[in-house]
Design an enzyme around this catalytic site. Structure first.
Site, PDB file in Angstrom:
ATOM      1  N   ALA A 228       1.310   4.267  -1.815  1.00 18.46           N
ATOM      2  CA  ALA A 228       1.137   5.699  -2.086  1.00 18.46           C
ATOM      3  C   ALA A 228       0.904   6.501  -0.802  1.00 18.46           C
ATOM      4  O   ALA A 228       0.248   5.998   0.103  1.00 18.46           O
ATOM      5  CB  ALA A 228      -0.059   5.887  -3.020  1.00 18.46           C
TER       6      ALA A 228
ATOM      7  N   GLY B 264       6.193   7.614   0.734  1.00 14.77           N
ATOM      8  CA  GLY B 264       7.199   8.008   1.724  1.00 14.77           C
ATOM      9  C   GLY B 264       8.055   6.831   2.168  1.00 14.77           C
ATOM     10  O   GLY B 264       9.288   6.916   2.207  1.00 14.77           O
ATOM     11  N   LYS B 265       7.402   5.708   2.463  1.00 16.74           N
ATOM     12  CA  LYS B 265       8.155   4.557   2.986  1.00 16.74           C
ATOM     13  C   LYS B 265       8.860   3.822   1.847  1.00 16.74           C
ATOM     14  O   LYS B 265       9.953   3.279   2.043  1.00 16.74           O
ATOM     15  CB  LYS B 265       7.237   3.642   3.793  1.00 16.74           C
ATOM     16  CG  LYS B 265       6.624   4.388   4.979  1.00 16.74           C
ATOM     17  CD  LYS B 265       5.772   3.528   5.862  1.00 16.74           C
ATOM     18  CE  LYS B 265       5.037   4.383   6.875  1.00 16.74           C
ATOM     19  NZ  LYS B 265       3.927   5.189   6.312  1.00 16.74           N
TER      20      LYS B 265
ATOM     21  N   CYS C 198      -1.294   3.869  10.847  1.00 17.79           N
ATOM     22  CA  CYS C 198      -1.131   5.129  11.597  1.00 17.79           C
ATOM     23  C   CYS C 198      -2.387   5.316  12.439  1.00 17.79           C
ATOM     24  O   CYS C 198      -3.066   6.329  12.339  1.00 17.79           O
ATOM     25  CB  CYS C 198      -0.868   6.307  10.668  1.00 17.79           C
ATOM     26  SG  CYS C 198      -2.089   6.525   9.369  1.00 17.79           S
TER      27      CYS C 198
ATOM     28  N   ASP D 102       1.510  -1.263   4.838  1.00 17.03           N
ATOM     29  CA  ASP D 102       1.139  -0.023   5.539  1.00 17.03           C
ATOM     30  C   ASP D 102      -0.338   0.184   5.215  1.00 17.03           C
ATOM     31  O   ASP D 102      -0.699   0.899   4.273  1.00 17.03           O
ATOM     32  CB  ASP D 102       2.016   1.126   5.007  1.00 17.03           C
ATOM     33  CG  ASP D 102       1.862   2.404   5.802  1.00 17.03           C
ATOM     34  OD1 ASP D 102       1.324   2.352   6.929  1.00 17.03           O
ATOM     35  OD2 ASP D 102       2.277   3.466   5.297  1.00 17.03           O
TER      36      ASP D 102
ATOM     37  N   ASP E  83      -0.354  -0.016  -5.205  1.00 18.13           N
ATOM     38  CA  ASP E  83      -1.413   0.705  -4.493  1.00 18.13           C
ATOM     39  C   ASP E  83      -2.673   0.604  -5.344  1.00 18.13           C
ATOM     40  O   ASP E  83      -2.603   0.543  -6.570  1.00 18.13           O
ATOM     41  CB  ASP E  83      -1.044   2.181  -4.267  1.00 18.13           C
ATOM     42  CG  ASP E  83      -1.872   2.816  -3.169  1.00 18.13           C
ATOM     43  OD1 ASP E  83      -1.370   2.947  -2.026  1.00 18.13           O
ATOM     44  OD2 ASP E  83      -3.049   3.175  -3.428  1.00 18.13           O
TER      45      ASP E  83
ATOM     46  N   CYS F  30       0.900  -1.167   0.000  1.00 19.68           N
ATOM     47  CA  CYS F  30       0.000   0.000   0.000  1.00 19.68           C
ATOM     48  C   CYS F  30       0.927   1.201   0.000  1.00 19.68           C
ATOM     49  O   CYS F  30       1.150   1.834   1.031  1.00 19.68           O
ATOM     50  CB  CYS F  30      -0.888  -0.023   1.245  1.00 19.68           C
ATOM     51  SG  CYS F  30      -2.052  -1.395   1.263  1.00 19.68           S
TER      52      CYS F  30
ATOM     53  N   ASP G  97      -5.041  -4.270  -6.347  1.00 19.86           N
ATOM     54  CA  ASP G  97      -5.609  -4.532  -5.023  1.00 19.86           C
ATOM     55  C   ASP G  97      -4.698  -5.520  -4.296  1.00 19.86           C
ATOM     56  O   ASP G  97      -4.537  -6.668  -4.754  1.00 19.86           O
ATOM     57  CB  ASP G  97      -7.029  -5.110  -5.210  1.00 19.86           C
ATOM     58  CG  ASP G  97      -7.689  -5.489  -3.894  1.00 19.86           C
ATOM     59  OD1 ASP G  97      -7.044  -5.382  -2.832  1.00 19.86           O
ATOM     60  OD2 ASP G  97      -8.867  -5.910  -3.928  1.00 19.86           O
TER      61      ASP G  97
END
Ligand SMILES: C[S@@+](CC[C@H](N)C(=O)[O-])C[C@H]1O[C@@H](n2cnc3c(N)ncnc32)[C@H](O)[C@@H]1O
Length: 443
Positions: free
Chosen positions: A263, A266-267, A381, A328, A283, A261, A309
């Site tokens: 988009a 960053g990671k 998060c 993520d 993504d 996942c 997916d």
């Protein structure tokens, strides 16, 4: 001759009118990110600053409005009223520029004359009464939990249940302004060296880890030395835990890694800054995925980027196992409410269970793709255990004894609290976002 004069400042009444549109839009279920994109460019930053502050005071402002005007006014009038009341609230310790009362009231009435002329007198009367009776009205409103904590009741009760010792601190922290944190590109520099470079151009900052730098004052990215050249990116310190956790003590050269996942990337970028990998960035949202490519181009990094997916590998997997997978997962984002203060008002009580079902579906679909001896890092998060600890406990149970083991160094829930040493916050203002991490090995 070309003029170098600065553009005229936007009138506060215009910013208030846009802010009221933002409040009305959020109440209709649209995100501030989408709504702000439609505000004219010259008014966007000013509207964002006001709208963010209003979101952090919306519960309180709504409570006061219903004390002062018992009958709910039409949506556009109500949105302007609660915006102005929120901005007239006694300021938070971390607040930015406040306006004098008389300026704010005059400008709100001016905005009402433009948008809802018939209600201008009513707006004037309500706001002047709030200013006159502010202490009594604030005290009275704050007896209601939604007004005292500026979160929906279901969210407050969920945190009370999930974190009996921390719920008030979590709610308090969620209403503060977040720090602007950078990740330096380990291929180019170190956090300590970058802090020196910022100091040389008069910007105060602190290094809080290998690659994390917290700015004393947020600034536009164009003012960051080396940003365009890919030497630095914006990323919260808790989000910076993902790449080192997944890479651990090391992976084989050119290990196959899936960022499931990915988009906005960053990671993905952090992983590639730290190691030579054959990285597959997936993504389900093609629009968000274009930002991954944009980031990789700026940082001069490469990955295979594809829309798909994560819960349906048959559509995109070539059958070769991955040495490591980063999941993520989509989540409530309850750990990053400081950065997206509209989230709390957008989510509905059923959303957490619905998101937990999606997370479980993706976990189950991806686990078979992990090579023997490989690992999967699950991240959200979120501060809700349903999307963290409970999710992983249930997953390990489904897999059964011996099929997987949780790394003892897994951080688990990182709460966005000043005393959370685990999150690396040396100063109260360095508090990192709320995250959950579980690193799972396949024997
Ligand atoms: C928390 S964000 C990822 C942030 C990203 N890892 C980063 O560090 O920049 C979650 C992402 O999951 C994506 N997503 C949601 N459902 C998905 C699915 N079924 N398969 C793949 N991606 C999905 C969303 O589009 C969103 O970009």
């Amino acid at each position: 001759m070309t003029s170098t004069a600065a553009p005229p400042p936007i009138a506060l009444s215009h910013l208030l009118a846009h802010t009221a549109e933002m409040v009305q839009g959020v109440r209709d279920g649209r995100s501030l990110t989408d709504l702000l994109a439609r505000v004219p460019a010259n008014a966007r930053a000013g509207t964002q600053a006001l709208a963010f502050d209003v979101m952090r005071r919306l519960g309180a402002a709504q409570a006061v409005r219903s004390l002062v005007a018992v009958k709910t006014p039409p949506p556009a009038v109500d949105a302007l009223l609660v915006s102005a009341i929120a901005l007239l609230w006694p300021p938070l310790p971390s607040a930015r520029a406040a306006y004098p009362d008389h300026t704010l009231v005059d400008q709100a009435v001016h905005a009402a004359r433009q948008r809802t002329p018939a209600a201008a007198g009513f707006v004037n009367a309500v706001l002047r009464r709030f200013v006159r009776e502010r202490v009594a009205l604030v005290t009275s409103a704050e007896h209601q939990p939604v007004a005292a904590f500026n979160h929906p009741l279901w969210w407050i009760e969920r945190l009370q249940h999930d974190w009996p010792a921390h719920w008030q601190a979590l709610l308090h922290e969620a209403n503060r302004h977040p720090p602007m944190t950078l990740r330096v590109n380990a291929r180019h520099t170190t956090a300590a060296a970058y802090v020196q470079r910022l100091a040389a151009q008069g910007q105060a900052a602190r290094a809080i880890g290998g690659q994390a730098v917290v700015l004393a004052q947020p600034c536009p990215v164009v003012q960051l030395p080396g940003f365009a050249e890919g030497e630095v990116s914006v990323q919260d310190a808790a989000a910076q835990r993902a790449a080192p956790l997944l890479l651990g003590a090391g992976l084989p050269a050119n290990a196959r890694v899936l960022d499931a996942c990915a988009a906005p990337g960053g990671k993905t970028a952090h992983l590639l800054e730290l190691a030579e990998l054959e990285l597959f960035a997936l993504d389900s949202d093609p629009q968000r995925l274009s930002r991954v490519q944009h980031t990789l181009t700026r940082l001069r990094l490469t990955a295979r980027v594809q829309a798909g997916d994560a819960g349906q590998p048959a559509a995109w997997w070539d059958g070769q196992p991955f040495d490591a997978i980063l999941l993520d997962a989509p989540c409530s984002a309850s750990g990053i409410v400081r950065r997206h203060p509209d989230i709390r008002w957008l989510r509905r009580p059923d959303d957490v269970a619905a998101l937990a079902r999606i997370q479980a579906r993706i976990l189950d679909a991806l686990w078979p793709l992990v090579a023997r001896g490989g690992r999967l890092l699950y991240a959200t998060c979120s501060v809700f255990p349903a999307e963290g600890r409970d999710q992983i406990d249930a997953f390990l149970q489904r897999l059964g004894a011996g099929a997987a083991h949780l790394d003892p160094g897994s951080p688990g829930h990182l709460l966005p609290l000043p005393d959370n040493a685990e999150a690396g916050a040396a100063h109260a203002q360095d508090v990192a976002d709320g995250f959950f991490y579980a690193l799972i090995h396949k024997p």
